[in-house]
Design a protein around this motif. Structure first.
Motif, PDB file in Angstrom:
ATOM      1  N   SER A 220     -39.442 -28.957  19.230  1.00 26.50           N
ATOM      2  CA  SER A 220     -38.604 -30.021  19.737  1.00 26.50           C
ATOM      3  C   SER A 220     -39.398 -31.296  19.916  1.00 26.50           C
ATOM      4  O   SER A 220     -40.515 -31.298  20.425  1.00 26.50           O
ATOM      5  CB  SER A 220     -38.004 -29.586  21.073  1.00 26.50           C
TER       6      SER A 220
ATOM      7  N   HIS B  10     -39.675 -34.880  29.082  1.00 25.86           N
ATOM      8  CA  HIS B  10     -39.193 -33.531  28.776  1.00 25.86           C
ATOM      9  C   HIS B  10     -40.191 -32.554  29.398  1.00 25.86           C
ATOM     10  O   HIS B  10     -41.368 -32.593  29.075  1.00 25.86           O
ATOM     11  CB  HIS B  10     -39.124 -33.349  27.249  1.00 25.86           C
TER      12      HIS B  10
ATOM     13  N   LYS C  40     -41.199 -28.543  30.220  1.00 27.78           N
ATOM     14  CA  LYS C  40     -40.954 -27.145  29.929  1.00 27.78           C
ATOM     15  C   LYS C  40     -40.643 -26.451  31.246  1.00 27.78           C
ATOM     16  O   LYS C  40     -41.348 -26.637  32.238  1.00 27.78           O
ATOM     17  CB  LYS C  40     -42.203 -26.571  29.275  1.00 27.78           C
TER      18      LYS C  40
ATOM     19  N   ARG D 187     -35.034 -34.039  30.156  1.00 24.53           N
ATOM     20  CA  ARG D 187     -34.644 -32.774  29.538  1.00 24.53           C
ATOM     21  C   ARG D 187     -35.553 -31.673  30.023  1.00 24.53           C
ATOM     22  O   ARG D 187     -36.746 -31.875  30.244  1.00 24.53           O
ATOM     23  CB  ARG D 187     -34.699 -32.879  28.013  1.00 24.53           C
TER      24      ARG D 187
ATOM     25  N   SER E   1     -36.497 -27.490  29.120  1.00 21.78           N
ATOM     26  CA  SER E   1     -36.259 -26.428  28.156  1.00 21.78           C
ATOM     27  C   SER E   1     -37.007 -25.174  28.555  1.00 21.78           C
ATOM     28  O   SER E   1     -38.181 -25.217  28.883  1.00 21.78           O
ATOM     29  CB  SER E   1     -36.671 -26.860  26.745  1.00 21.78           C
TER      30      SER E   1
ATOM     31  N   ASN F 237     -37.866 -21.691  26.807  1.00 23.98           N
ATOM     32  CA  ASN F 237     -37.793 -21.113  25.470  1.00 23.98           C
ATOM     33  C   ASN F 237     -37.352 -19.660  25.498  1.00 23.98           C
ATOM     34  O   ASN F 237     -37.923 -18.844  26.202  1.00 23.98           O
ATOM     35  CB  ASN F 237     -39.143 -21.237  24.748  1.00 23.98           C
TER      36      ASN F 237
ATOM     37  N   GLN G  59     -30.417 -29.372  28.476  1.00 20.26           N
ATOM     38  CA  GLN G  59     -31.515 -28.470  28.182  1.00 20.26           C
ATOM     39  C   GLN G  59     -31.460 -27.958  26.753  1.00 20.26           C
ATOM     40  O   GLN G  59     -30.420 -27.921  26.122  1.00 20.26           O
ATOM     41  CB  GLN G  59     -31.606 -27.321  29.182  1.00 20.26           C
ATOM     42  N   SER G  60     -32.632 -27.593  26.256  1.00 22.01           N
ATOM     43  CA  SER G  60     -32.741 -27.069  24.905  1.00 22.01           C
ATOM     44  C   SER G  60     -33.582 -25.802  24.965  1.00 22.01           C
ATOM     45  O   SER G  60     -34.088 -25.425  26.018  1.00 22.01           O
ATOM     46  CB  SER G  60     -33.393 -28.099  23.982  1.00 22.01           C
ATOM     47  N   THR G  61     -33.723 -25.145  23.828  1.00 19.56           N
ATOM     48  CA  THR G  61     -34.567 -23.964  23.789  1.00 19.56           C
ATOM     49  C   THR G  61     -35.148 -23.810  22.401  1.00 19.56           C
ATOM     50  O   THR G  61     -34.785 -24.552  21.482  1.00 19.56           O
ATOM     51  CB  THR G  61     -33.789 -22.697  24.191  1.00 19.56           C
TER      52      THR G  61
ATOM     53  N   LEU H  97     -26.334 -25.402  26.086  1.00 24.16           N
ATOM     54  CA  LEU H  97     -27.545 -26.062  25.607  1.00 24.16           C
ATOM     55  C   LEU H  97     -27.195 -27.211  24.677  1.00 24.16           C
ATOM     56  O   LEU H  97     -26.190 -27.181  23.989  1.00 24.16           O
ATOM     57  CB  LEU H  97     -28.433 -25.067  24.852  1.00 24.16           C
TER      58      LEU H  97
END
Ligand code: SF4
Ligand code: SF4
Lengths: 461, 413
Positions: free
Chosen positions: B19, B140, B142, B161, B163, B165, B218-220, B247
């Motif tokens: 990302s 961002h 983690k 953001r 994230s 994982n 959020q993302s992953t 997400l």
């Protein structure tokens, strides 16, 4: 033909409004771009006209036109006028038709301006100077189009508490902390020529780049070479790319191929067997039919390790089922060892061969393949926990006991081992098959049976 | 250790996180401060591998107490180690940002001591940037699974953001390769963050000036190719996460199977094409109205590598074609190979005033060579007659191309 000198968009707008209302055809007028420095061929005195009524054009057109006006092409004013003329003369929906060639040109201009502004936002690189204790940030940038006024408010919003200047050849912008001021263009050497931080930035740039995925075409498409002169990191691009191949090479040399990533830890034989199907630890999986994993009971007390599967094993998926395997079975029988109680496997789990016509000729696995595949063998031994490991032939012996083990010299000798109480080596049955002389073969076969008979005590508790 | 050296090691270690986006957040500059985000992310540079440099992507440290076998930083790896102090990261971010090198910071970390301690260290960087330096750029962070609810919620108040994982699509495989992790624990972190996001949305409905919480969502990231999980399993997990955890993005990262050193320098090429196909499929799920079940079949649960997933679907559903570009619904237009979301929008607009022919489509930069078999237009298009031909798939067999083409992370189909 009428000629009109245009300096900027508001000027064009005023002129165009009057001309449209006077019914002037696009072919009857030519707009001369003030910025491109072409002189008027002849001047036409502005005629006094009554204040025109408002002409209605879609708001979208004014927006599009004000953007296209920033395009570095002296013909843009004429193009805008002819589109305006068509819009107000029977084609009110013209703007919706992106496939019309005039509209397409305008859209392309609009796209180019957007991109140029975006690239300016991206590629301006400030250099910090200290002036009487105050920091100032100065950049020099060369945009493709006349975008300074459209692009710089972005920097005012973002860096509002800093004092900065962006110089370009056409026009410059200054921010004093409160107001955006535009001034004349400036040459490159009007900006500072260094900033101590740029070394760290280059370190970062070099470290996040992955030499194994080099793709210069994609980089140049997004970061056109004409901008490189003002990007501190661009100085090291040629070095990075020159060294990339070398860096990849040394990394590959540094990292011997290995099955390790595919080998599940502390797994049962069944889990290992399933995981081995996917193994790509070395090149051998590419040509072989399938992986040939070891076979036998998990609680076996003795493990036999051969070299690698042969042609028949490769097709069957089981070890020692071809000619050498049949010979092994016979010899075990004579040595009174129950083959079904043994765990039988190979040092290398894929068949290595050379193609000769329709036949696949066995090829000896090399050191790289043997050590790549060793994690499987070790995992099998870890799962079976045998009392004794018997290496059949030099490949197995060298895999488990090191390079300088010599079967001829050390066969039949027991020694303790990491993976079993004892380890011992003898010849590989296929060596017998290759012996041309029957007498010699018979003699060696006897010795082989003798070695195998040494297993017997380990079969019982 | 010198800063330069730390930067080298900890930037290098951070590059495996796929990302890099800095989009999706709007944050005005604070009075007296510097930095903002305006929705679209900017790529400030491109490296020779063609990738965008948008954020200062760093690990706070690459020391780690865990042993996830797919990761370079695992305790058993002999990679060189380093650790930044939070101040060092703060200063680098500020100095880089003020010179317009970056949009902000992406901070991750190996696990030191425990999840809470690690999360607290990362939070302190973000907190210092926002509170002491009035930094308004993109951050961002983690999210460390297993970190306490309070810490995750604090992280969200500073970051744009977050994230966590998910790492692998199948829980049992994750637990096998990363003994300290599980889907339960990771998705628990996601729900906590999701709660913070939803809560902030409620409050901002009530009050205009309410504090933000991870405004870019959020993302992953999912590693593909490390286990045997098929594309259909990977995509099903992705779409489950999109739905359940709301997400913004799922990133797919091709696994590079190298035991000890830099796993991005593969001896075995990481499955780059597969990664690319997954991004395309992901796009189809999110923007084209495709369902997971449509993209693969029970017989072949992986996406074909030699065709993009939309073309593959079209070839399996020839009875759906040809589609009349001048009459078809938006949903039907979206199914045509070679026509992307943007062009569908343009077609819908233009056709109200002008009947489209093939060469009009060419002007929209649509690949006629691909599209022509699947459409009818107001002009002649003999290619559409071949839609049922057995030989049609042959026409799309790929010519040998350069790797470069497969590198793109996303794109219009
Ligand atoms: S020979 Fe061994 S290491 Fe090589 S691919 Fe086969 S199983 Fe893997
Ligand atoms: S916890 Fe994170 S950094 Fe540590 S080994 Fe696992 S994946 Fe790598």
């Amino acid at each position: 033909m009428k000629q009109v000198l245009i300096e900027d968009f508001p000027a064009w707008r005023t002129q165009a409004r009057e001309l449209i209302q006077a019914g002037v055809e696009p072919s009857q007028v030519h707009f001369v771009d003030g910025k491109s420095g072409q002189p008027l061929l002849f001047d036409e005195p502005a005629q006094d006209q009554p204040k025109p009524e408002a002409t209605k054009v879609p708001a979208e057109f004014l927006k599009l036109a004000s953007v296209a006006a920033q395009y570095r092409d002296p013909d843009r004013w004429d193009l805008l006028y002819s589109v305006l003329h068509r819009l107000t003369n029977g084609e009110p929906y013209l703007l919706k038709i992106d496939v019309d060639s005039d509209i397409r040109r305008l859209r392309l201009m609009e796209k180019a301006i957007r991109r140029d502004i975006h690239k300016m936002h991206a590629f301006v690189r400030f250099r910090k100077i200290e002036l009487e204790g105050d920091a100032e940030y100065i950049a020099w940038h060369r945009p493709d189009h006349y975008i300074v006024r459209a692009a710089t408010p972005f920097f005012a919003r973002r860096f509002g508490n800093m004092r900065w200047a962006i110089l370009t050849p056409d026009e410059s912008a200054y921010w004093d902390g409160a107001e955006l001021i535009f001034g004349p263009g400036a040459p490159r050497d009007a900006a500072p020529d260094d900033d101590g931080l740029e070394d760290l930035w280059r370190t970062y740039y070099a470290s996040i780049f992955n030499p194994a995925r080099i793709n210069l075409r994609a980089m140049r498409a997004e970061m056109p070479v004409r901008h490189w002169a003002t990007l501190p990191e661009a100085q090291i691009i040629s070095n990075l790319t020159r060294e990339a191949g070398f860096r990849v090479q040394t990394m590959i040399k540094d990292q011997a191929p290995s099955a390790l990533p595919w080998v599940p830890q502390q797994a049962t034989l069944q889990a290992l067997r399933e995981a081995a199907i996917r193994c790509e630890g070395c090149e051998l999986h590419k040509c072989a039919t399938q992986v040939v994993f070891g076979a036998g009971p998990e609680g076996a007390r003795v493990v036999l390790v051969g070299e690698q599967p042969g042609d028949e094993e490769d097709l069957a998926g089981s070890p020692f089922v071809g000619p050498a395997g049949r010979l092994l079975s016979r010899a075990l029988e004579e040595a009174e060892v129950d083959r079904s109680a043994l765990y039988v496997t190979n040092a290398v789990k894929h068949f290595k061969f050379i193609e000769r016509g329709k036949r696949r000729i066995h090829a000896k696995p090399g050191g790289i393949e043997i050590s790549a595949c060793r994690p499987w063998l070790e995992a099998e031994l870890e799962a079976v926990k045998p009392e004794l490991v018997v290496c059949l032939g030099a490949t197995a012996a060298q895999s488990l006991m090191g390079r300088d083990f010599r079967v001829t010299r050390d066969r039949g000798q027991f020694q303790p081992h990491r993976w079993a109480k004892q380890i011992m080596a003898t010849i590989h049955p296929s060596a017998l098959l290759r012996m041309p002389e029957p007498d010699r073969r018979e003699q060696e076969y006897r010795l082989f049976v003798h070695d195998l008979a040494l297993i017997r005590p380990y079969m019982q508790t | 250790m010198e800063l330069d050296n730390k930067l080298r090691i900890l930037a290098d270690a951070a590059k495996y996180d796929a990302s890099c986006a800095s989009s999706g957040s709007r944050r005005k500059r604070v009075e007296g401060g510097f930095g903002n985000t305006e929705g679209i992310g900017i790529c400030h540079s491109y490296t020779p591998d063609g990738r965008c440099v948008s954020l200062l992507k760093l690990l706070l440290t690459n020391y780690c107490i865990y042993d996830c076998s797919y990761c370079v930083n695992r305790i058993s790896s002999d990679t060189p180690r380093a650790r930044f102090t939070p101040e060092e990261v703060v200063n680098l971010t500020i100095e880089f940002y003020k010179r317009n090198y970056i949009e902000g910071l992406f901070l991750s970390s190996g696990i030191i001591q425990n999840a809470d301690y690690t999360m607290e260290q990362m939070i302190s960087v973000a907190r210092t940037l926002r509170q002491e330096h009035l930094f308004g750029g993109y951050i961002h962070l983690k999210a460390v699974p297993g970190a306490s609810n309070e810490l995750l919620l604090e992280a969200g108040t500073w970051a744009d953001r977050l994230s966590a994982n998910i790492e692998l699509a199948v829980d049992s495989e994750l637990r096998e390769l990363a003994p300290a992790k599980s889907h339960l624990q990771i998705e628990d972190a996601m729900s906590k963050i999701g709660f913070g996001i939803a809560d902030a949305a409620d409050r901002s409905n009530a009050r205009a000036q309410s504090p933000k919480f991870a405004p870019a969502g959020q993302s992953t990231q999912m590693i593909v190719g490390a286990t045997s999980a098929s594309d259909s399993v990977v995509l099903a997990k992705a779409s489950e996460l999109y739905k359940k955890q709301k997400l913004r993005r799922v990133y797919y990262s091709a696994f590079s199977p190298i035991p000890h050193a830099d796993p991005a320098l593969p001896i075995i090429r990481p499955p780059m094409i597969r990664e690319h196909r997954l991004y395309q499929a992901d796009w189809l799920l999110r923007f084209y109205g495709f369902k997971v079940e449509e993209l693969t079949t029970p017989e072949s649960p992986d996406l074909p590598l030699d065709q993009d997933p939309k073309l593959a679907w079209a070839l399996r559903h020839r009875d759906f074609f040809p589609v009349d570009v001048n009459k078809a619904s938006r949903a039907a237009l979206l199914r045509i190979p070679g026509i992307g979301v943007r062009n569908v929008k343009r077609i819908l607009q233009i056709r109200r005033y002008h009947a489209l022919k093939l060469d009009d489509l060419a002007k929209l930069k649509i690949s006629i060579a691909k599209t022509k078999y699947f459409i009818t237009t107001s002009g002649d298009n003999p290619a559409a007659l071949q839609i049922d031909s057995k030989r049609l798939p042959k026409k799309f067999e790929p010519q040998p191309r350069q790797m470069a083409l497969f590198e793109a992370r996303s794109g219009e189909l």
